[in-house]
Design a protein around this motif. Structure first.
Motif, PDB file in Angstrom:
ATOM      1  N   ASP A 140      -9.244  24.102 -76.230  1.00  0.00           N
ATOM      2  CA  ASP A 140      -9.576  24.469 -74.851  1.00  0.00           C
ATOM      3  C   ASP A 140      -8.306  24.628 -74.024  1.00  0.00           C
ATOM      4  O   ASP A 140      -7.616  23.647 -73.721  1.00  0.00           O
ATOM      5  N   TYR A 141      -8.004  25.868 -73.682  1.00  0.00           N
ATOM      6  CA  TYR A 141      -6.848  26.168 -72.839  1.00  0.00           C
ATOM      7  C   TYR A 141      -7.298  27.023 -71.669  1.00  0.00           C
ATOM      8  O   TYR A 141      -8.199  27.838 -71.800  1.00  0.00           O
ATOM      9  N   GLY A 142      -6.659  26.851 -70.540  1.00  0.00           N
ATOM     10  CA  GLY A 142      -6.858  27.758 -69.427  1.00  0.00           C
ATOM     11  C   GLY A 142      -7.895  27.368 -68.400  1.00  0.00           C
ATOM     12  O   GLY A 142      -8.025  28.046 -67.389  1.00  0.00           O
ATOM     13  N   ARG A 143      -8.650  26.285 -68.606  1.00  0.00           N
ATOM     14  CA  ARG A 143      -9.693  25.919 -67.645  1.00  0.00           C
ATOM     15  C   ARG A 143      -9.088  25.074 -66.526  1.00  0.00           C
ATOM     16  O   ARG A 143      -8.543  24.011 -66.752  1.00  0.00           O
ATOM     17  N   LEU A 144      -9.194  25.580 -65.310  1.00  0.00           N
ATOM     18  CA  LEU A 144      -8.738  24.875 -64.116  1.00  0.00           C
ATOM     19  C   LEU A 144      -9.959  24.266 -63.443  1.00  0.00           C
ATOM     20  O   LEU A 144     -10.888  24.978 -63.063  1.00  0.00           O
ATOM     21  N   PHE A 145      -9.971  22.932 -63.324  1.00  0.00           N
ATOM     22  CA  PHE A 145     -11.052  22.231 -62.630  1.00  0.00           C
ATOM     23  C   PHE A 145     -10.645  22.070 -61.172  1.00  0.00           C
ATOM     24  O   PHE A 145      -9.534  21.624 -60.876  1.00  0.00           O
ATOM     25  N   ILE A 146     -11.559  22.400 -60.274  1.00  0.00           N
ATOM     26  CA  ILE A 146     -11.315  22.273 -58.840  1.00  0.00           C
ATOM     27  C   ILE A 146     -12.328  21.268 -58.304  1.00  0.00           C
ATOM     28  O   ILE A 146     -13.532  21.516 -58.340  1.00  0.00           O
ATOM     29  N   VAL A 147     -11.832  20.132 -57.846  1.00  0.00           N
ATOM     30  CA  VAL A 147     -12.693  19.076 -57.318  1.00  0.00           C
ATOM     31  C   VAL A 147     -12.506  19.062 -55.808  1.00  0.00           C
ATOM     32  O   VAL A 147     -11.388  18.890 -55.312  1.00  0.00           O
ATOM     33  N   THR A 148     -13.612  19.234 -55.088  1.00  0.00           N
ATOM     34  CA  THR A 148     -13.581  19.253 -53.627  1.00  0.00           C
ATOM     35  C   THR A 148     -14.449  18.112 -53.113  1.00  0.00           C
ATOM     36  O   THR A 148     -15.612  18.005 -53.482  1.00  0.00           O
ATOM     37  N   ARG A 149     -13.854  17.284 -52.274  1.00  0.00           N
ATOM     38  CA  ARG A 149     -14.601  16.203 -51.621  1.00  0.00           C
ATOM     39  C   ARG A 149     -14.610  16.483 -50.131  1.00  0.00           C
ATOM     40  O   ARG A 149     -13.572  16.671 -49.514  1.00  0.00           O
ATOM     41  N   ASP A 150     -15.823  16.502 -49.567  1.00  0.00           N
ATOM     42  CA  ASP A 150     -15.992  16.674 -48.132  1.00  0.00           C
ATOM     43  C   ASP A 150     -16.925  15.557 -47.682  1.00  0.00           C
ATOM     44  O   ASP A 150     -18.140  15.643 -47.874  1.00  0.00           O
ATOM     45  N   GLY A 151     -16.353  14.511 -47.136  1.00  0.00           N
ATOM     46  CA  GLY A 151     -17.131  13.336 -46.780  1.00  0.00           C
ATOM     47  C   GLY A 151     -17.642  12.664 -48.040  1.00  0.00           C
ATOM     48  O   GLY A 151     -16.864  12.330 -48.929  1.00  0.00           O
ATOM     49  N   ASP A 152     -18.959  12.512 -48.142  1.00  0.00           N
ATOM     50  CA  ASP A 152     -19.564  11.888 -49.321  1.00  0.00           C
ATOM     51  C   ASP A 152     -19.934  12.899 -50.400  1.00  0.00           C
ATOM     52  O   ASP A 152     -20.395  12.523 -51.468  1.00  0.00           O
ATOM     53  N   SER A 153     -19.749  14.166 -50.128  1.00  0.00           N
ATOM     54  CA  SER A 153     -20.124  15.218 -51.066  1.00  0.00           C
ATOM     55  C   SER A 153     -18.932  15.597 -51.951  1.00  0.00           C
ATOM     56  O   SER A 153     -17.824  15.813 -51.460  1.00  0.00           O
ATOM     57  N   VAL A 154     -19.182  15.675 -53.262  1.00  0.00           N
ATOM     58  CA  VAL A 154     -18.149  16.099 -54.206  1.00  0.00           C
ATOM     59  C   VAL A 154     -18.697  17.268 -55.008  1.00  0.00           C
ATOM     60  O   VAL A 154     -19.813  17.220 -55.524  1.00  0.00           O
ATOM     61  N   MET A 155     -17.901  18.316 -55.111  1.00  0.00           N
ATOM     62  CA  MET A 155     -18.293  19.505 -55.860  1.00  0.00           C
ATOM     63  C   MET A 155     -17.192  19.821 -56.861  1.00  0.00           C
ATOM     64  O   MET A 155     -16.006  19.700 -56.555  1.00  0.00           O
ATOM     65  N   THR A 156     -17.598  20.232 -58.052  1.00  0.00           N
ATOM     66  CA  THR A 156     -16.638  20.638 -59.077  1.00  0.00           C
ATOM     67  C   THR A 156     -16.883  22.101 -59.435  1.00  0.00           C
ATOM     68  O   THR A 156     -18.008  22.506 -59.672  1.00  0.00           O
ATOM     69  N   GLN A 157     -15.803  22.860 -59.466  1.00  0.00           N
ATOM     70  CA  GLN A 157     -15.841  24.241 -59.934  1.00  0.00           C
ATOM     71  C   GLN A 157     -14.801  24.355 -61.032  1.00  0.00           C
ATOM     72  O   GLN A 157     -13.908  23.512 -61.151  1.00  0.00           O
ATOM     73  N   SER A 158     -14.930  25.382 -61.839  1.00  0.00           N
ATOM     74  CA  SER A 158     -13.864  25.638 -62.804  1.00  0.00           C
ATOM     75  C   SER A 158     -13.689  27.132 -62.950  1.00  0.00           C
ATOM     76  O   SER A 158     -14.626  27.904 -62.801  1.00  0.00           O
ATOM     77  N   VAL A 159     -12.441  27.512 -63.184  1.00  0.00           N
ATOM     78  CA  VAL A 159     -12.097  28.895 -63.432  1.00  0.00           C
ATOM     79  C   VAL A 159     -11.196  28.943 -64.649  1.00  0.00           C
ATOM     80  O   VAL A 159     -10.538  27.955 -64.998  1.00  0.00           O
ATOM     81  N   ILE A 160     -11.181  30.071 -65.302  1.00  0.00           N
ATOM     82  CA  ILE A 160     -10.293  30.267 -66.449  1.00  0.00           C
ATOM     83  C   ILE A 160      -9.082  31.049 -65.974  1.00  0.00           C
ATOM     84  O   ILE A 160      -9.213  32.110 -65.371  1.00  0.00           O
ATOM     85  N   ILE A 161      -7.910  30.507 -66.267  1.00  0.00           N
ATOM     86  CA  ILE A 161      -6.656  31.212 -65.965  1.00  0.00           C
ATOM     87  C   ILE A 161      -6.377  32.138 -67.135  1.00  0.00           C
ATOM     88  O   ILE A 161      -6.249  31.682 -68.271  1.00  0.00           O
ATOM     89  N   PRO A 162      -6.295  33.443 -66.901  1.00  0.00           N
ATOM     90  CA  PRO A 162      -6.104  34.392 -68.001  1.00  0.00           C
ATOM     91  C   PRO A 162      -4.671  34.371 -68.527  1.00  0.00           C
ATOM     92  O   PRO A 162      -3.787  33.781 -67.918  1.00  0.00           O
ATOM     93  N   PHE A 163      -4.460  35.037 -69.640  1.00  0.00           N
ATOM     94  CA  PHE A 163      -3.094  35.155 -70.165  1.00  0.00           C
ATOM     95  C   PHE A 163      -2.719  36.610 -70.280  1.00  0.00           C
ATOM     96  O   PHE A 163      -3.488  37.497 -70.080  1.00  0.00           O
TER      97      PHE A 163
END
Length: 163
Positions: A140-163
């Motif tokens: 597994d290469y290239g997956r960027l996890f983005i964790v956003t916390r806004d108050g008590d809410s946490v959201m996770t997104q992920s994107v693939i960084i291309p080569f």
């Protein structure tokens, strides 16, 4: 009467701006990434494909502010982080993957931080901040996890960084 109406409208706009600003400052964002493709051997460097992804990562962060760039003390993680840190005129800060609780305590009060690590550490760091991440494999290469916390809410997104 018109002046009172104007004053109430102005006060409403100011209140909304203040509330909006306080919410935007409350939001925290962390970016987690396993190093890119590596060569074989002890403490290997990135392959050409890995370097290509590192350049793409810097391009991804071109318009995203970063307050810190963190990496373990391995060639492949340092090289993965280097172009992005250079773009943001920052040094890559080394952290110890063997002390995840201490590191989470350090970055949990920060925002807009990039963390480069390993397949066996990145998912745990994401989860420690309340995010969601499946375990990564050696392929597994290239997956960027983005964790956003806004108050008590946490959201996770992920994107693939291309080569």
């Amino acid at each position: 009467m018109a002046l009172a109406k104007y004053a109430c409208s102005a006060l409403a706009v100011i209140t909304l701006l203040i509330l909006g600003m306080s919410n935007s400052y409350a939001e925290q964002k962390w970016y987690f990434l396993r190093h890119f493709e590596k060569e074989l051997g002890d403490n290997p460097k990135l392959t050409e494909q890995g370097h290509s992804r590192a350049r793409a990562l810097a391009t991804y962060f071109r318009y995203i502010p970063l307050s810190g760039v963190y990496s373990t003390d391995y060639r492949r993680t340092q090289q993965t982080a280097a172009d992005t840190a250079t773009l943001h005129k920052q040094a890559v800060v080394t952290y110890a993957p063997s002390e995840p609780e201490q590191f989470i305590d350090e970055i949990s009060v920060l925002s807009h931080v990039l963390v480069v690590g390993h397949s066996n550490t990145i998912p745990d760091l994401v989860r420690a901040l309340g995010g969601e991440a499946k375990d990564l494999t050696e392929r597994d290469y290239g997956r960027l996890f983005i964790v956003t916390r806004d108050g008590d809410s946490v959201m996770t997104q992920s994107v693939i960084i291309p080569f």
